[in-house]
Design a protein around this motif. Structure first.
Motif, PDB file in Angstrom:
ATOM      1  N   ALA A  74      62.801   6.407 -58.770  1.00  0.00           N
ATOM      2  CA  ALA A  74      61.351   6.099 -60.903  1.00  0.00           C
ATOM      3  C   ALA A  74      60.335   7.116 -60.733  1.00  0.00           C
ATOM      4  N   SER A  75      59.777   7.348 -59.956  1.00  0.00           N
ATOM      5  CA  SER A  75      58.179   8.281 -60.316  1.00  0.00           C
ATOM      6  C   SER A  75      57.427   8.383 -58.121  1.00  0.00           C
ATOM      7  N   GLN A 133      47.395   6.027 -54.453  1.00  0.00           N
ATOM      8  CA  GLN A 133      46.509   5.340 -54.740  1.00  0.00           C
ATOM      9  C   GLN A 133      45.470   6.831 -54.466  1.00  0.00           C
ATOM     10  N   ASP A 134      45.794   7.908 -53.030  1.00  0.00           N
ATOM     11  CA  ASP A 134      45.036   8.742 -53.363  1.00  0.00           C
ATOM     12  C   ASP A 134      46.078   9.752 -53.747  1.00  0.00           C
ATOM     13  N   THR A 135      47.635   9.751 -53.488  1.00  0.00           N
ATOM     14  CA  THR A 135      48.440  11.337 -53.373  1.00  0.00           C
ATOM     15  C   THR A 135      48.440  11.267 -55.302  1.00  0.00           C
ATOM     16  N   ARG A 140      51.816  15.111 -57.470  1.00  0.00           N
ATOM     17  CA  ARG A 140      51.713  14.816 -59.425  1.00  0.00           C
ATOM     18  C   ARG A 140      52.501  15.668 -60.058  1.00  0.00           C
ATOM     19  N   GLY A 141      53.458  17.233 -60.112  1.00  0.00           N
ATOM     20  CA  GLY A 141      53.750  17.563 -61.001  1.00  0.00           C
ATOM     21  C   GLY A 141      52.628  18.655 -61.774  1.00  0.00           C
ATOM     22  N   GLU A 142      51.686  19.532 -60.592  1.00  0.00           N
ATOM     23  CA  GLU A 142      50.531  19.716 -60.883  1.00  0.00           C
ATOM     24  C   GLU A 142      50.665  21.155 -60.039  1.00  0.00           C
ATOM     25  N   GLY A 143      52.287  21.772 -59.890  1.00  0.00           N
ATOM     26  CA  GLY A 143      52.354  23.127 -59.200  1.00  0.00           C
ATOM     27  C   GLY A 143      51.912  24.102 -60.171  1.00  0.00           C
ATOM     28  N   ILE A 144      52.298  24.875 -59.101  1.00  0.00           N
ATOM     29  CA  ILE A 144      52.562  26.341 -60.396  1.00  0.00           C
ATOM     30  C   ILE A 144      53.120  26.389 -60.535  1.00  0.00           C
ATOM     31  N   LYS A 145      52.856  27.343 -61.525  1.00  0.00           N
ATOM     32  CA  LYS A 145      53.711  27.732 -62.882  1.00  0.00           C
ATOM     33  C   LYS A 145      54.095  28.982 -63.029  1.00  0.00           C
ATOM     34  N   GLY A 196      54.216  26.570 -53.941  1.00  0.00           N
ATOM     35  CA  GLY A 196      54.243  25.557 -55.242  1.00  0.00           C
ATOM     36  C   GLY A 196      55.190  25.832 -55.390  1.00  0.00           C
ATOM     37  N   ALA A 197      56.271  25.559 -55.421  1.00  0.00           N
ATOM     38  CA  ALA A 197      57.762  25.014 -55.861  1.00  0.00           C
ATOM     39  C   ALA A 197      57.805  23.314 -55.029  1.00  0.00           C
ATOM     40  N   ALA A 198      58.435  22.849 -56.625  1.00  0.00           N
ATOM     41  CA  ALA A 198      58.551  20.768 -56.240  1.00  0.00           C
ATOM     42  C   ALA A 198      59.746  20.767 -56.836  1.00  0.00           C
TER      43      ALA A 198
END
Length: 544
Positions: free
Chosen positions: A471-472, A144-146, A304-309, A482-484
């Motif tokens: 799946a997610s 829920q938090d993550t 959440r996929g909001e990493g450094i671009k 900042g890599a994912a």
């Protein structure tokens, strides 16, 4: 005799409790092992249905007997003397009362549940316990938090990644939400207590029935958890609603007076502060509990996929290529597909490294041996479990099966590093909300004895093989840079943990994000310093 029977029952109960305790091993930390519980439950349902059929058959016999005697007694009682004047009727009455009613008594007293209870007792040895239920509850709150999920979305089962599996979607009842709130309350986590008690109350208000909780109990928890977060007005409002339902509630009546008194003091103090220069009102403890992990925010953003671009220029330097490791005989004709995932530190992914058949064999070998994953205590060096590593793992040696040996050899051929001094292949399966929070794979200077007993030096490099799609969630994130990297079945990612001079590369601090939906299987190969030639590593560092 009766006393002896009681003693035996007590002894059996004690032995059962001991066996339950010894058999239990953190089910919630491995989805792979939890699948066995589904088949256990299926077996119990079959046993329960057999018991129901036996009970129904028994009741059907009793019903037919009662209906037959009902007709007979109606006829007999209309003219008792005339009825008994027939000698056959007189004989049958004697027989029924002397024999048949006794047989009926035996039938009624027959316990048809013996088979079911026996099966349940045996299977119960392998049931999850309170720690598993609590662990699974905490996992839901961690997810829920993550992933910033609303309690309603979790309660309805509408999670990211579930669109393709609607048939598996499940919802939470009022009682389920209440139980989640109670787990949070027991940890003095009033933030999550409020969220889940409020969700339970909302579902109750919408007409859903509850078996174990009512609105008064939910409002009692809600008002206190909200008060603990410093929101007196809302706590007071919930207390007043509680008293409208139960005017004699002793604790609520006491809280009402206390909240009103504290609120009047607060308003008075705020008025004085306003007159004294308009200083800000006092801070409250609203929100998630204090955290021990300094990079928590960044870690969850990456998950959440909001990493450094990367800048376009930097990203343009990342390539996909066919790689043959300097014309290695294994790859001259069939080079492997290599993809740059990150540049500094350099992280590469190899595609189609293992087949589905090889993956299933590795899982088959590992599954019976999965045990709760441990971490090395930085002070004592001892292995121990940790709340921030939710998975189970098993170690497979090369000699145990040709597939393991082939995978090890493939790693050596691709990386150019000697795996004879590497650790055995570690296979890991993540549990409910399974994760491993930010950590280093290499031993740091304040951990001089981290790998001393192995006698092979530090962990020079990490090979991480993804053995399932997810799946997610479930990404591998590098919090310092900042890599994912997202799981993809049959691929492996590789990076060096040490610089060419042997110093640890602190940019490789990484984590396994919580698995939101799906089942994550990975295997790790940690390659050590001893016996290595550094040409491959140096070339990678020069490229980075």
């Amino acid at each position: 005799m009766a006393r002896s029977r009681v003693c035996w029952c007590v002894l059996i109960h004690v032995l059962l409790c001991c066996s339950v305790s010894s058999a239990h091993n953190d089910f919630f930390t491995s989805i792979g092992q939890m699948t066995d519980l589904l088949f256990t439950e299926k077996d119990l349902v079959t046993s329960l249905k057999d018991y129901i059929k036996a009970e129904e058959s028994k009741l059907e016999q009793i019903k037919k007997w009662a209906e037959r005697l009902d007709v007979l007694s109606v006829t007999a009682t209309q003219d008792p003397e005339g009825f008994l004047g027939h000698p056959v009727n007189a004989f049958k009455l004697m027989k029924r009362l002397n024999t048949e009613w006794g047989e009926l008594e035996s039938l009624v007293l027959t316990d048809m549940s013996d088979g079911f209870i026996s099966n349940l007792t045996i299977q119960r040895q392998h049931f999850p316990n309170d720690d598993d239920q609590t662990g699974a509850a905490k996992a839901l709150m961690r997810l829920q938090d993550t992933y910033q999920l609303d309690t309603k979305d979790i309660s309805t089962g509408e999670l990211p990644g579930t669109a393709a599996a609607v048939s598996f979607r499940s919802s939470l009842t009022v009682d389920d939400c209440y139980d989640l709130g109670r787990v949070a309350y027991s940890e003095a986590d009033y933030y999550h207590t409020e969220l889940w008690m409020a969700q339970a109350l909302q579902q109750l208000d919408q007409g859903e029935e509850a078996a174990a909780v009512d609105a008064v109990t939910l409002l009692d928890y809600l008002s206190y958890s909200i008060y603990q977060q410093g929101e007196l007005e809302r706590a007071l409002a919930h207390t007043k609603r509680l008293l409208s339902l139960d005017p004699d509630h002793q604790r609520a009546n006491g809280n009402l007076k206390y909240f009103e008194y504290q609120l009047s003091k607060q308003k008075k103090a705020e008025g004085e502060k306003t007159q004294d220069g308009g200083r800000e009102r006092r801070s409250t403890s609203k929100g998630r509990p204090a955290d021990y992990l300094p990079e928590r925010k960044k870690y969850e953003q990456l998950c959440r996929g909001e990493g450094i671009k990367m800048t376009p220029l930097r990203a343009s330097r990342l390539f996909c290529r066919y790689y043959d490791n300097n014309r290695h005989p294994m790859f001259v004709i069939g080079p492997v597909k290599e993809e740059d995932e990150w540049d500094r530190p350099r992280i590469v992914r190899y595609h189609s490294i293992v087949s589905d058949k090889e993956i299933e064999k590795v899982k088959e070998l590992a599954k019976p041996r999965l045990r709760r994953a441990t971490i090395s205590n930085p002070v004592t060096g001892a292995l121990e479990t940790a709340h921030y590593r939710i998975s189970k793992s098993a170690w497979l040696a090369a000699y145990e099966h040709p597939v393991v040996d082939k995978i090890n050899q493939r790693i050596q051929d691709i990386t150019g590093l000697d795996v004879s001094t590497a650790e055995e292949l570690q296979v890991a399966n993540y549990g409910v909300g399974g994760q491993y929070e930010p950590h280093f794979d290499f031993g740091r200077k304040d951990e001089p004895d981290a790998f001393k007993e192995l006698g092979t030096g530090n962990r020079i490099a990490t090979w991480l093989l993804y053995m399932s799609d997810v799946a997610s969630g479930g990404a591998t994130v590098f919090t310092d840079v900042g890599a994912a990297v997202w799981p993809k079945k049959g691929t492996a990612v590789f990076w060096y943990n040490l610089h060419a001079n042997g110093e640890g590369d602190y940019r490789t601090r990484h984590a396994a994000c919580p698995v939101l939906v799906g089942n994550k299987w990975v295997s790790n190969k940690w390659i050590h310093e001893r016996g290595q030639e550094f040409r491959r590593r140096c070339s990678l560092e020069e490229a980075a």
